[in-house]
Design a protein around this motif. Structure first.
Motif, PDB file in Angstrom:
ATOM      1  N   SER A  42       0.882  -1.356   0.144  1.00  0.00           N
ATOM      2  CA  SER A  42      -0.106   0.053  -0.104  1.00  0.00           C
ATOM      3  C   SER A  42       0.817   1.393  -0.067  1.00  0.00           C
ATOM      4  CB  SER A  42      -0.913   0.063   1.374  1.00  0.00           C
ATOM      5  OG  SER A  42      -1.846  -0.934   1.175  1.00  0.00           O
ATOM      6  N   ALA A  43       2.196   1.358   0.237  1.00  0.00           N
ATOM      7  CA  ALA A  43       2.964   2.281   0.058  1.00  0.00           C
ATOM      8  C   ALA A  43       3.701   2.083  -1.316  1.00  0.00           C
ATOM      9  CB  ALA A  43       3.909   2.182   1.244  1.00  0.00           C
ATOM     10  N   THR A 157      -3.643   5.599   3.371  1.00  0.00           N
ATOM     11  CA  THR A 157      -3.750   4.258   4.124  1.00  0.00           C
ATOM     12  C   THR A 157      -3.694   4.455   5.770  1.00  0.00           C
ATOM     13  OG1 THR A 157      -2.687   2.905   2.577  1.00  0.00           O
ATOM     14  CG2 THR A 157      -2.780   1.919   4.803  1.00  0.00           C
ATOM     15  N   ARG A 158      -2.814   5.410   6.020  1.00  0.00           N
ATOM     16  CA  ARG A 158      -2.720   5.852   7.550  1.00  0.00           C
ATOM     17  C   ARG A 158      -3.827   6.912   8.050  1.00  0.00           C
ATOM     18  NH1 ARG A 158       3.618   6.712   8.554  1.00  0.00           N
ATOM     19  NH2 ARG A 158       4.438   4.486   8.489  1.00  0.00           N
ATOM     20  N   ALA A 159      -4.434   7.604   7.065  1.00  0.00           N
ATOM     21  CA  ALA A 159      -5.541   8.156   7.402  1.00  0.00           C
ATOM     22  C   ALA A 159      -6.833   7.422   7.714  1.00  0.00           C
ATOM     23  CB  ALA A 159      -5.861   9.136   6.206  1.00  0.00           C
ATOM     24  N   VAL A 160      -6.911   6.323   6.758  1.00  0.00           N
ATOM     25  CA  VAL A 160      -8.186   5.265   6.907  1.00  0.00           C
ATOM     26  C   VAL A 160      -7.736   4.610   8.266  1.00  0.00           C
ATOM     27  CG1 VAL A 160      -9.131   3.475   6.035  1.00  0.00           C
ATOM     28  CG2 VAL A 160      -8.289   4.991   4.608  1.00  0.00           C
ATOM     29  N   GLY A 161      -6.500   4.394   8.867  1.00  0.00           N
ATOM     30  CA  GLY A 161      -6.287   3.378  10.038  1.00  0.00           C
ATOM     31  C   GLY A 161      -6.648   4.590  11.194  1.00  0.00           C
ATOM     32  N   ARG A 162      -6.145   5.772  11.085  1.00  0.00           N
ATOM     33  CA  ARG A 162      -6.815   6.615  12.155  1.00  0.00           C
ATOM     34  C   ARG A 162      -8.256   6.874  12.405  1.00  0.00           C
ATOM     35  NH1 ARG A 162      -2.254   9.607   9.860  1.00  0.00           N
ATOM     36  NH2 ARG A 162      -3.916  10.919   8.740  1.00  0.00           N
TER      37      ARG A 162
END
Length: 391
Positions: A42-43, A157-162
């Protein structure tokens, strides 16, 4: 022993997407990621939120339409992370795809987008072709411009995780799944985190481990059959060349594939390849053949850049992502990109995800949560994922 409605294995875009969607639907969620959130496939994508114009050639109309609807949703929900961008398609006298073919494809693309604001396209007059700095003009017959979107895949991806965490999900990084014991009423999931081994119970498990999906299945008892897959590596090169104003969609001069030449933080990113791997290492690396392939295409269209040797000196970096495709005959380029959600009758509380696209992660997550609801029954909904902004 801690207990959850759902344990998710894998913190890529699909894993965090399922975590967000399931948490919003009112389920208690634990996500286990063996590394960092969004640090693998995903990165290392092509950074695009797009319908997939090339999928029209394989008649994957449903996938293109679904992707275009998700593009619209992400532009609305994540305006700081997903941005519209111009795409240019140059067509030459020796191109495999004629101007008429490209025009027909773009017309269908516009129809499938339901004529939203990014559905329009145009033919660029010849007098403006030199504005695409360095592009080979010899033999150029037409240039088309259309719209899609670009993102920083890791940040998204990290925004969705947050968002998932804000809805109550527990997300653990550096947490490796050791075993999954599937029972008639629940699953017991063993994992290692911060140097110690732990055990939790879950009413359901979703395996979103990406390239490691079958490795996770190998830890399941009773044993479960896995899908036959290929690991396909996609390599990108970052060049020390000033970025163009937009993305070029280029037909490979070596085969019938297409690659992108993209702006990326002021520099030029080119990719991608599709190399079937015989084994999956810890850190994929670009092969010499992949590097020469990408540089060869770039120098074909931008001859002023010099030959491949000269252009090699301008490589600032590279990255490789590994995607999962169903094992089939034929080349990887022509295989379907649909996500496959597999639940074996012998293991009704375990769902495994194969493949999928960055653009359609929300749709994949909704399908997984539909399965979860059928398995566990509904919960009191906390939020509507179609209204949750990402930043």
């Amino acid at each position: 022993m801690e207990s959850y409605d759902l344990v998710i294995i894998g913190g890529g875009i699909n894993g965090v997407g399922v975590a967000q969607c399931a948490s919003a639907a009112g389920y208690s969620v634990l996500l286990l990621e063996q590394g960092e959130i969004g640090a693998q496939t995903s990165a290392n994508s092509s950074k695009l939120i797009h319908g997939g114009l090339r999928y029209l050639e394989n008649a994957q109309l449903h996938l293109v339409r679904e992707s275009l609807l998700e593009r619209r949703a992400l532009l609305r929900l994540a305006p700081t992370l997903v941005k519209p961008v111009r795409f240019y398609i140059p067509v030459y006298s020796d191109s495999r795809r004629s101007p008429w073919t490209i025009r027909a494809g773009l017309s269908l693309y516009a129809v499938l987008s339901e004529f939203d604001s990014l559905g329009r396209f145009e033919s660029i007059p010849a007098m403006y072709w030199p504005k695409i700095q360095g592009l080979k003009l010899q033999g150029l017959k037409a240039v088309f411009q259309y719209w899609d979107a670009q993102t920083d895949d890791k940040l998204l991806t990290r925004a969705v995780g947050r968002s998932a965490v804000s809805l109550g999900a527990t997300v653990l990084t550096q947490a490796s799944c050791l075993e999954i014991k599937h029972g008639p009423e629940l699953c017991r999931v063993g994992y290692r985190h911060q140097g110690s081994e732990r055990l939790v119970s879950a009413k359901a498990v979703v395996n979103c481990a990406g390239p490691w999906v079958n490795r996770v299945l190998a830890s399941v008892t009773p044993a479960i059959a896995a899908e036959a897959i290929d690991w396909v590596q996609g390599t990108h090169l970052l060049l020390d060349i000033q970025a163009l104003d937009g993305i070029l969609y280029l037909e490979s001069c070596f085969d019938k594939r297409v690659i992108f030449v993209m702006p990326w933080y002021g520099k030029t990113l080119i990719g991608t390849t599709e190399t079937v791997l015989s084994s999956l290492g810890n850190k994929p690396e670009p092969t010499r053949e992949e590097i020469d392939y990408l540089l060869g295409i770039y120098t074909h269209y931008f001859p002023a850049a010099g030959d491949v040797t000269a252009l090699s000196a301008k490589i600032l970096g590279s990255f490789c992502g590994v995607r999962v495709l169903p094992r089939q005959s034929g080349n990887a380029f022509e295989r379907p990109r649909d996500a496959l959600l597999q639940c074996r009758p012998s293991h009704p509380r375990l769902l495994s995800l194969y493949g999928g696209k960055l653009t359609t992660f929300r749709r994949t997550a909704k399908e997984a949560v539909d399965w979860l609801t059928q398995t566990l029954g509904p919960r009191a909904r906390l939020a509507d994922v179609d209204e949750l902004e990402l930043s």
